[in-house]
Design an enzyme around this catalytic site. Structure first.
Site, short mmCIF file in Angstrom:
data_model
loop_
_atom_site.label_atom_id
_atom_site.label_comp_id
_atom_site.label_asym_id
_atom_site.label_seq_id
_atom_site.Cartn_x
_atom_site.Cartn_y
_atom_site.Cartn_z
N ASP A 12 0.89 -1.17 0.00
CA ASP A 12 0.00 0.00 0.00
C ASP A 12 0.92 1.21 0.00
O ASP A 12 1.49 1.57 1.02
CB ASP A 12 -0.88 -0.05 1.26
N LYS A 62 2.62 11.41 -3.57
CA LYS A 62 1.56 10.75 -4.33
C LYS A 62 0.57 11.76 -4.90
O LYS A 62 -0.11 11.49 -5.89
CB LYS A 62 0.85 9.77 -3.41
N GLU A 72 -7.23 0.40 -4.07
CA GLU A 72 -7.13 0.32 -2.60
C GLU A 72 -8.42 -0.17 -1.93
O GLU A 72 -8.37 -1.08 -1.10
CB GLU A 72 -6.69 1.68 -2.04
N ASP A 96 -12.90 4.98 2.09
CA ASP A 96 -11.46 5.10 2.36
C ASP A 96 -11.04 6.56 2.28
O ASP A 96 -10.95 7.15 1.20
CB ASP A 96 -10.69 4.24 1.34
P1 ADP Z 1 -2.69 7.33 3.14
O1 ADP Z 1 -3.51 6.21 2.65
O2 ADP Z 1 -2.93 8.61 2.45
O3 ADP Z 1 -1.25 7.03 3.28
P2 ADP Z 1 -3.57 6.86 5.86
O4 ADP Z 1 -4.72 5.99 5.67
O5 ADP Z 1 -2.36 6.32 6.52
O6 ADP Z 1 -3.21 7.67 4.58
O7 ADP Z 1 -4.10 8.11 6.70
C1 ADP Z 1 -3.26 9.16 6.98
C2 ADP Z 1 -4.09 10.32 7.42
O8 ADP Z 1 -4.86 9.93 8.57
C3 ADP Z 1 -3.23 11.48 7.85
O9 ADP Z 1 -3.77 12.69 7.35
C4 ADP Z 1 -3.31 11.41 9.35
O10 ADP Z 1 -3.14 12.67 9.95
C5 ADP Z 1 -4.70 10.90 9.56
N1 ADP Z 1 -4.90 10.29 10.88
C6 ADP Z 1 -4.25 9.24 11.41
N2 ADP Z 1 -4.69 8.98 12.64
C7 ADP Z 1 -5.66 9.90 12.90
C8 ADP Z 1 -6.50 10.18 14.03
N3 ADP Z 1 -6.42 9.46 15.14
N4 ADP Z 1 -7.37 11.20 13.91
C9 ADP Z 1 -7.44 11.94 12.81
N5 ADP Z 1 -6.69 11.74 11.72
C10 ADP Z 1 -5.81 10.72 11.77
MG MG Z 2 -4.43 4.69 2.07
#
Ligand code: ADP
Ligand code: MG
Length: 626
Positions: free
Chosen positions: A8, A69, A168, A190
């Site tokens: 991912d 990305k 995804e 998502d």
């Molecule tokens: P990506 O798929 O874009 O890599 P993720 O699914 O890992 O992203 O999500 C990352 C996002 O989730 C970031 O913007 C992060 O700040 C947010 N995030 C992670 N944990 C929390 C939380 N507890 N509350 C709010 N936002 C969160």
């Molecule tokens: Mg993601």
């Protein structure tokens, strides 16, 4: 035997996973973490990827690259706003593309992404004990053709064999439904750091059939952070007449603090953002501090319009699946941003259902990708699974009057193939030009042009006579291939794609070679850094031992001190041969000193809080400036 893995490659975080004994599991990285920040930094000759890169961002804002990305497979005009708010420099590249300015020259987003992939795979190879080469990489379902091609190119630049690009949400559904027996209609919601995807699927008995997909590739948690950044910066500007966004280091700290505040507000009702010494008054040179309180309600009002933007894709996906919200059995939450209470509440109100939180929102996508990797590489431990995915956006060609004539409509199951016949408008026309488009808008100009295809070499014929068969073929990766044939003569017309932002084959080949060379150089550098760090830990341990060995002979202490000083100089001067030599002599002297001071028997542990790894040292280096 080497297995294929699933990756991912997220905007914010990346995760790698492999199937063991029929079940997917995350492979931890070299730091022992399940999640690797998608961050790359150039620091001197070193290239840092993941947490080490992320942690030094505020001190190296112009050479720390994150959320890459958002730029992959994009045209300059599509992302100039995002480019402007990044602390690093994003510029327009060849063919309207994007380049990132680094100390090592301009890099394509594909190259930076390749560095992340490379780390993921190298770490996994070390953990798994075999060299991983075959991968499945996930992309947002709503990624268009160019973004998919660019992601695949990133995999190739990293030296990987990309078995498949999968969506995804579909991957998340695979991980959710792997053990489900009965039939269910699910909606995967998502919301990550940079993109939003919604997908409706029917699952049951190993069949995963995507009914529809929709989304917004410009919406994610990073946009929430930006709202807080803006709010903080504007109030600071008003109070101190200084725009923090103009100072890259202050901006990076603002971004980090804003994300932290947002995350705090998922659990707490209010939080304080405190950034001492955020900058200096340009005139008086006195330090300025930032301290602000933010409540959850205030945060929700800052992001209200962003939240509203999830509504349309959800409604459109339901409509395209020909389903009413009441027909959805489960709503699966994926992506870190679904932890925001307001997001959960919104999902609940949109679908009239308590969301299902049974999958790990950070890991589900990678786990599903690993399942797909297992299936494609013939892993017999995985039961029979059939996956039917769709193309997210309509593909068509430009016709008279600047309209789009759809060839393959959105939500068509892939792979898919469609042929249409075109002809010429003038007598003896030697070729025709076809503009290939992707998007849902009726006018050609409002959609994304994937490129113009020139069909040349048509023999002289009256207008309307030639029959030019154009074939659109979407492969299982969701990537389009175009073919053309002049039917009346049986001649295959030659096709040239122009104006595409994707890298050419030559460019990709060059980048593959460069990445390989860099990876060799990186290994050499890593060994060097490790030697330097070992000596530095030893030096710290030695100095500590000296202060703790009050009763040891002075000449011995002096000897150790002298060697420790020499070690410091050698490290400073980056003198490899001295570093190597001092390692042994300092070690021997230190052992002597420890033996001479038996009352400090636990002195052997004296270095236990000394830096052990590369990373710790990087942190330690930075402490004084923090
Ligand atoms: P990506 O798929 O874009 O890599 P993720 O699914 O890992 O992203 O999500 C990352 C996002 O989730 C970031 O913007 C992060 O700040 C947010 N995030 C992670 N944990 C929390 C939380 N507890 N509350 C709010 N936002 C969160
Ligand atoms: Mg993601």
């Amino acid at each position: 035997m080497a297995k294929a893995v699933g990756i991912d490659l997220g905007t914010t975080n990346s995760v790698i996973s492999v199937v063991e004994g029929g079940k997917p599991d995350v492979v931890v990285n070299s730091e022992g973490a399940r999640i690797t920040p998608s961050v790359v930094a150039f620091k001197g000759a070193d290239r840092l990827v993941g947490n080490v890169a992320r942690r030094q961002a505020a001190l190296n804002p112009q050479n720390t690259f994150f959320e890459i990305k958002r730029f992959i497979g994009r045209r300059w005009e599509e992302v100039s706003e995002e480019a402007n708010r990044a602390p690093f420099k994003v510029v327009e590249g060849p063919n309207n593309g994007i380049r990132i300015e680094t100390t090592d020259g301009l890099k394509a987003p594909e190259e930076i992404s390749a560095m992340i992939l490379r780390k993921m795979v190298d770490d996994a190879s070390a953990k798994l004990g075999y060299k991983v080469t075959d991968v499945v990489i996930t992309v947002p379902a709503y990624f268009n053709n160019t973004q998919r091609e660019a992601t695949e190119a990133a995999g190739r630049i990293a030296g990987l064999n990309v078995l498949r690009i999968i969506n995804e949400p579909t991957a998340a559904a695979l991980s959710y439904g792997l053990d489900k027996k009965g039939n269910e209609t699910i909606l995967v919601f998502d919301l990550g750091g940079g993109t939003f995807d919604v997908t409706v699927l029917e699952i049951g008995d190993g069949v995963f059939e995507v009914k529809s997909t929709n989304g917004d590739t410009h919406l994610g948690g990073a946009d929430f952070d930006q709202r807080i950044v803006k709010w903080l910066a504007e109030s600071f500007l008003e109070e101190h007449k200084f725009d923090l966004r103009k100072d890259p280091s202050a901006l990076q700290r603002l971004i980090e603090a804003s994300e932290k505040a947002k995350i705090d507000l998922s659990a707490a009702n209010e939080t304080t953002i405190s950034l001492p010494f955020i900058t200096f008054d340009p005139e008086t040179r006195t330090p300025m501090h930032l301290e602000k309180r933010l409540t959850r309600a205030q945060f929700e009002s800052l992001i209200a319009d962003l939240l509203k933007r999830v509504r349309t894709p959800v409604e459109q996906a339901l409509k395209d699946a020909k389903l009413d919200a009441s027909k959805i059995d489960e709503v699966i939450l994926v992506g870190g941003s679904t932890r925001v209470p307001a997001v959960k509440a919104l999902v609940k109100s949109l679908l009239n259902k308590e969301p299902n939180e049974s999958v790990n929102p950070d890991e589900a996508v990678a786990l599903g990708a690993a399942v797909q990797a297992g299936i494609l590489s013939g892993d017999s431990s995985i039961g029979d699974i059939v996956l039917v995915d769709v193309t997210p956006l309509t593909l068509g060609v430009e016709v008279k009057g600047g309209m789009i004539a759809p060839m393959i409509t959105r939500n068509t199951a892939i792979p898919a193939k469609k042929t249409e016949t075109y002809t010429t408008a003038e007598n003896n026309q030697p070729g025709v030009e076809i503009n290939v488009l992707q998007g849902e808008r009726p006018m050609a100009n409002d959609n994304k042009s994937l490129g113009r295809f020139k069909l040349e070499g048509i023999p002289p014929m009256p207008a309307g006579m030639p029959q030019i068969e154009v074939t659109f073929d979407i492969d299982a990766n969701g990537i389009l291939h175009v073919g053309a044939k002049e039917k009346s003569t049986g001649k295959e017309a030659s096709i040239r794609i122009e104006n595409t932002t994707t890298l050419s084959k030559d460019e990709i080949d060059r980048m593959i070679t460069e990445a390989e060379q860099n990876s060799e150089a990186d290994k050499v550098r890593k060994v060097k850094v490790e030697k330097r760090n070992t000596l530095d830990s030893l030096r710290i341990q030695a100095e500590k031992q000296i202060t703790e060995s009050a009763n040891a002979p002075q000449d011995l202490k002096d000897k150790v001190q002298k060697l420790a000083d020499e070690a410091k100089d050698a490290i400073q001067a980056d003198d490899d041969s001295k570093i190597e030599a001092l390692q042994t002599s300092l070690e021997t002297a230190l052992r002597e000193l420890m033996q001479a001071a038996p009352q400090n028997a636990d002195g052997a542990d004296a270095g236990s809080d000394a830096p052990k790894t590369d990373e710790d040292v990087i942190d330690a280096d930075f402490k004084p400036t923090n």
